[in-house]
Design an enzyme around this catalytic site. Structure first.
Site, PDB file in Angstrom:
ATOM      1  N   TYR A 195      41.410  33.555  42.523  1.00 25.18           N
ATOM      2  CA  TYR A 195      42.527  34.946  41.778  1.00 25.18           C
ATOM      3  C   TYR A 195      43.421  36.416  43.191  1.00 25.18           C
ATOM      4  O   TYR A 195      44.617  35.537  42.574  1.00 25.18           O
ATOM      5  CB  TYR A 195      41.333  35.390  40.703  1.00 25.18           C
ATOM      6  CG  TYR A 195      42.069  36.643  40.079  1.00 25.18           C
ATOM      7  CD1 TYR A 195      42.985  36.246  39.105  1.00 25.18           C
ATOM      8  CD2 TYR A 195      41.532  37.979  40.039  1.00 25.18           C
ATOM      9  CE1 TYR A 195      43.309  36.654  38.425  1.00 25.18           C
ATOM     10  CE2 TYR A 195      42.864  38.180  38.849  1.00 25.18           C
ATOM     11  CZ  TYR A 195      43.367  37.896  38.120  1.00 25.18           C
ATOM     12  OH  TYR A 195      44.132  39.108  37.581  1.00 25.18           O
ATOM     13  N   SER A 247      47.992  41.913  39.369  1.00 26.73           N
ATOM     14  CA  SER A 247      46.589  42.713  39.401  1.00 26.73           C
ATOM     15  C   SER A 247      46.701  44.047  40.673  1.00 26.73           C
ATOM     16  O   SER A 247      47.343  43.423  41.273  1.00 26.73           O
ATOM     17  CB  SER A 247      45.842  41.248  39.286  1.00 26.73           C
ATOM     18  OG  SER A 247      44.339  42.113  39.381  1.00 26.73           O
TER      19      SER A 247
END
Length: 256
Positions: A153, A140
Site C-alpha cells: 500500500y 496517503s
C-alpha cells in the site's frame, strides 16, 4: 467561493468512503458528477440520492485497472460534455510486510492503485488538453512516512505522490493543474469492517487506540477530506499545482 458550477467531474471510487464524500460535496457545489465504481448497485443508489437532493450525478460500472473500460467510459462522457476535473480516488489497502506480501497481493494493489490512476490519467488527458482542467490524486501519509505492515500500500501511494509531480510538470503548458492529498486515518465503513474482522469484541478499544495515533486525537471525517478536494479543484486554487496536501491531524509533523 469554492463553487464548481458548470464543471464536469469524474470521481473514481466515488460511491463509498472518501470518494462518496467528494461526490456529494462536488454535486452540492454545482458540479456534474460522474461516479466510476465496480459496485454498480451502490453507485446507482448514491447517484440517485445525489439527484434527489438537487445535484446532478451519473454512474458508470468501471474497473479502473482495465484500460479499455476506463477509456470507453471517459470517451462517452467527453462526447456529451467537456471534462473539467478528474479525481483519482479508487484504491485498495493491504496489510503486510515485504515478506508476508504475496506476488498476487502486490499485483492486485498495484493494478488498482497505480495502474488504475495511470489508466484514468491517460484516458482523460487528451480531453483536458483542449481547454485545461484539474486533476486531484488521493495519496496517503504512507507515501512519505513509514507505516507498519503496509508495504504494498505504501509503495503504491508513493507512486501516486510521484505521479502527481510528474503530471503537474508535463502539463503546465496545457493549463492543467495536478495536486494530491495525503490523508491519515479516516473514519470510513472500511475502518469499521477492518476492526470487526480483525478485532472482534474489541472494536471500540482498537478504534480509540487508532484514533489517538493522530496528535489531534481522532480520525478524520470523510467530509473533511472532501472539503479539501473541493477547494483544490475550484477556481480559487488556480495558483496551486504540483503540491501534496497533508490532511492528517498532525500525524507527520507532530508525531515525535
Amino acid at each position: 467561493m469554492f463553487r464548481l458550477d458548470n464543471k464536469v467531474a469524474i470521481i473514481t471510487g466515488g460511491a463509498s468512503g472518501i470518494g462518496l464524500s467528494i461526490s456529494r460535496l462536488f454535486a452540492k457545489q454545482g458540479a456534474t458528477v460522474h461516479i466510476f465504481e465496480l459496485n454498480i448497485d451502490q453507485a446507482e443508489r448514491e447517484a440517485d440520492l445525489i439527484n434527489a437532493n438537487g445535484g446532478e450525478a451519473y454512474f458508470h460500472k468501471v474497473d479502473v485497472s482495465k484500460q479499455k473500460e476506463v477509456k470507453k467510459a471517459v470517451d462517452k462522457i467527453a462526447k456529451e460534455n467537456a471534462i473539467d476535473i478528474l479525481v483519482n480516488n479508487a484504491g485498495i489497502a493491504h496489510i503486510g510486510t515485504v515478506e508476508s506480501t504475496s506476488e498476487e497481493d502486490f499485483d492486485k494493489v498495484f493494478n488498482v492503485n497505480v495502474k488504475g490512476t495511470y489508466n484514468c490519467l491517460q484516458a482523460v488527458m487528451p480531453h483536458l488538453k483542449t481547454k485545461g482542467g484539474v486533476i486531484l490524486n488521493v495519496a496517503s501519509i504512507a507515501a512519505t512516512v513509514g507505516i507498519p505492515d503496509r508495504f504494498a500500500y505504501s509503495v503504491s501511494k508513493g507512486a501516486i505522490y510521484t505521479m502527481t509531480l510528474q503530471v503537474a510538470k508535463d502539463y503546465l503548458k496545457y493549463n492543467i493543474r495536478c495536486n494530491s492529498i495525503s490523508p491519515a486515518r479516516v473514519h470510513t465503513p472500511f475502518v469499521d469492517g477492518f476492526l470487526k474482522k480483525t478485532y472482534p469484541g474489541k472494536e471500540k478499544e482498537m478504534f480509540d487506540k487508532l484514533s489517538k495515533t493522530q496528535p489531534i486525537g481522532r480520525m478524520a471525517k470523510p467530509e473533511e477530506i472532501g472539503s479539501l478536494a473541493v477547494y483544490l479543484c475550484s477556481d480559487e486554487a488556480g495558483f496551486i499545482t504540483g503540491c501534496d496536501y497533508l490532511i492528517d491531524g498532525g500525524f507527520v509533523k507532530l508525531n515525535n
